[in-house]
Design a protein around this motif. Structure first.
Motif, short mmCIF file in Angstrom:
data_model
loop_
_atom_site.label_atom_id
_atom_site.label_comp_id
_atom_site.label_asym_id
_atom_site.label_seq_id
_atom_site.Cartn_x
_atom_site.Cartn_y
_atom_site.Cartn_z
N ALA A 251 0.92 -1.35 0.32
CA ALA A 251 -0.26 -0.22 0.12
C ALA A 251 0.98 1.15 0.18
N GLU A 252 2.13 0.81 1.19
CA GLU A 252 2.46 2.49 1.00
C GLU A 252 3.97 2.32 0.10
N ALA A 253 4.53 1.79 -1.13
CA ALA A 253 4.30 1.71 -2.73
C ALA A 253 3.10 1.88 -3.28
N GLU A 254 2.10 2.04 -3.47
CA GLU A 254 1.42 2.08 -4.30
C GLU A 254 1.10 4.13 -4.11
N ARG A 255 0.92 4.37 -2.92
CA ARG A 255 1.03 5.28 -2.60
C ARG A 255 1.65 5.97 -2.89
N THR A 256 3.44 6.01 -2.90
CA THR A 256 4.35 6.75 -2.91
C THR A 256 4.68 7.21 -4.96
N VAL A 257 3.93 6.51 -5.33
CA VAL A 257 4.31 6.07 -6.75
C VAL A 257 3.18 6.62 -7.21
N GLU A 258 2.34 6.95 -6.44
CA GLU A 258 1.19 7.39 -7.52
C GLU A 258 1.02 9.01 -6.93
N THR A 259 1.33 9.05 -6.49
CA THR A 259 1.79 10.94 -5.78
C THR A 259 2.79 11.02 -6.66
N LEU A 260 4.28 10.80 -7.14
CA LEU A 260 4.99 11.21 -8.28
C LEU A 260 3.89 10.54 -9.17
N ARG A 261 3.30 10.24 -10.10
CA ARG A 261 3.06 9.68 -11.46
C ARG A 261 2.49 11.38 -11.26
N ARG A 262 1.35 11.98 -10.02
CA ARG A 262 0.40 12.74 -10.46
C ARG A 262 2.07 14.69 -10.50
N GLY A 263 2.72 14.05 -10.40
CA GLY A 263 3.86 14.94 -10.29
C GLY A 263 4.42 15.84 -11.77
N PRO A 264 4.72 16.70 -11.01
CA PRO A 264 5.72 18.01 -13.09
C PRO A 264 6.82 16.63 -13.49
N THR A 265 6.97 15.89 -14.26
CA THR A 265 7.71 14.78 -14.84
C THR A 265 8.90 15.86 -15.05
N SER A 266 8.88 16.66 -16.05
CA SER A 266 10.31 16.83 -16.33
C SER A 266 10.65 18.13 -15.70
N ALA A 267 10.07 18.39 -14.31
CA ALA A 267 11.02 19.20 -13.19
C ALA A 267 11.34 18.26 -12.41
N PHE A 268 10.79 16.89 -11.74
CA PHE A 268 11.78 15.69 -11.57
C PHE A 268 12.30 15.52 -11.94
N GLY A 269 12.39 15.30 -13.56
CA GLY A 269 13.99 15.01 -14.27
C GLY A 269 14.84 15.87 -14.06
N ALA A 270 14.33 17.27 -14.12
CA ALA A 270 15.69 18.34 -13.54
C ALA A 270 16.14 18.24 -12.70
N THR A 271 16.06 17.92 -12.22
CA THR A 271 15.99 17.77 -10.12
C THR A 271 16.74 16.74 -9.81
N ARG A 272 16.65 15.30 -11.23
CA ARG A 272 17.61 14.08 -10.67
C ARG A 272 18.66 14.57 -11.19
N ARG A 273 18.90 14.94 -12.36
CA ARG A 273 19.89 15.19 -13.07
C ARG A 273 20.61 16.64 -12.37
N LEU A 274 19.74 17.08 -11.75
CA LEU A 274 21.18 18.07 -10.44
C LEU A 274 21.21 17.49 -9.59
N VAL A 275 21.10 17.20 -8.41
CA VAL A 275 21.39 15.71 -7.01
C VAL A 275 21.91 15.09 -8.08
N ALA A 276 22.35 14.53 -8.95
CA ALA A 276 23.33 13.69 -10.07
C ALA A 276 24.39 13.97 -10.42
N SER A 277 24.59 15.33 -11.17
CA SER A 277 26.06 16.17 -11.67
C SER A 277 26.05 16.92 -9.78
N GLY A 278 25.22 17.14 -8.95
CA GLY A 278 25.85 18.43 -8.18
C GLY A 278 27.06 16.98 -7.27
N GLN A 279 26.96 16.26 -7.61
CA GLN A 279 27.96 15.15 -6.75
C GLN A 279 29.03 15.09 -7.19
N THR A 280 29.24 15.81 -8.25
CA THR A 280 30.75 16.02 -8.72
C THR A 280 31.20 17.48 -9.42
#
Length: 325
Positions: A251-280
């Motif tokens: 149930a928790e996995a379903e709730r979490t992934v549903e929250t993300l599914r309804r979110g701003p996908t492009s902004a999520f992608g930009a955020t993921r890339r910033l966090v990854a590149s920020g490590q180096t």
């Protein structure tokens, strides 16, 4: 990539997430992805001789399922539950085809689960033990090429990934769990690096992810001693996002992934890339990258919808905006 080393690891109870995912039919995307399961993958694959095992690994859909729903949620399932979802060549290729299917469909979120009693016990040592010498080396290159290409593809798409893990998580299973943006662990999970216990070195990005998640000292200790890390300690050290009772994992996995599914996908992608590149990246370069990404996000359909919703005091409707292909 190595198998779980714990007694009874293959006998733990499956979670509700896995049982429900196992019963779903695959979509046309899933079937098309499965049709591409025959060739070797990775750099130089065309010039690499195949082994008997390579030739037999022709149906990744048998070991990895991918269902892409109309609402943009992708469900990727490891389907070798009786073998602890050990990663053989077929499974590695199945993960790659699942990742490519998600990329083609521009999904909004990904849920990664494993059928059976354990999420993933690592590499399939029974398969590896049937080969020796140069044949074994070539086979392991084929396995890791496919697995690593899958991880690179999942990391490159905008859609965030949620992993729900149970039972034993070892070797490359840790790499899969660590690759997710949100990793939910049942309270009965144990993590074991296990590689050096059989004379192997890490794969699946484990030697890259672990130091960044838990720190260098803890990572080296886990990799050299192969001690078991229980769920609560894994959460405390940063290896997983949260620990939930095993009966609530689905149930928790379903709730979490549903929250993300309804979110701003492009902004999520930009955020993921910033966090990854920020490590180096150095701070000056990273600040420039943040400024550029923010400007792009603000001018996008998602950005305009988010601000309009805030000013109108309503919930934003990001799902009306198509994800980028």
């Amino acid at each position: 990539m190595t198998a779980d080393v714990g007694p009874g690891a293959a006998d733990r109870e499956a979670t509700g997430v896995n049982r429900r995912v196992a019963d779903r039919e695959t979509t046309g995307v899933s079937r098309r992805a499965a049709d591409r399961a025959t060739g070797d993958v990775g750099p130089g694959a065309a010039d690499r001789p195949t082994t008997d095992i390579s030739r037999r690994a022709a149906d990744p859909a048998a070991s990895v399922g991918v269902e892409i729903q109309d609402d943009g949620l992708a469900r990727v399932t490891l389907r070798r539950g009786r073998a602890g979802n050990a990663i053989d060549l077929e499974t590695a290729r199945g993960l790659l085809h699942a990742a490519r299917a998600c990329e083609r469909a521009a999904v909004r979120a990904v849920l990664l689960t494993g059928e059976g009693k354990s999420f993933c016990v690592g590499g399939d040592l029974r398969e590896f033990s049937r080969l020796t010498g140069e044949a074994l080396e070539k086979h392991l290159v084929a396995v890791t090429d496919a697995l690593h290409d899958a991880l690179r593809t999942f990391a490159s798409i905008d859609a965030p990934m949620v992993a729900a893990v149970q039972g034993a998580v070892a070797g490359a299973g840790i790499g899969l769990a660590a690759a997710a943006d949100v990793t939910l662990a049942a309270d009965d999970v144990t993590f074991t690096a296990a590689y050096t216990g059989i004379g192997y070195s890490p794969d699946a990005g484990v030697s890259w992810q672990l130091p960044r998640l838990v720190g260098r000292k803890r990572a080296v200790e886990m990799l050299l001693t192969n001690r078991r890390v229980p769920a609560a300690e894994a959460a405390a050290m940063g290896l997983v996002s949260r620990v939930v009772p095993s009966g609530e994992l689905a149930a928790e996995a379903e709730r979490t992934v549903e929250t993300l599914r309804r979110g701003p996908t492009s902004a999520f992608g930009a955020t993921r890339r910033l966090v990854a590149s920020g490590q180096t990246a150095d701070l000056a370069r990273h600040l420039d990258d943040e400024a550029s990404a923010l400007a792009t996000a603000a001018a996008s359909d998602e950005g305009r919808e988010g601000v309009a919703a805030f000013l109108d005091k309503r919930a934003p409707e990001f799902t009306r905006i198509p994800s980028r292909p």
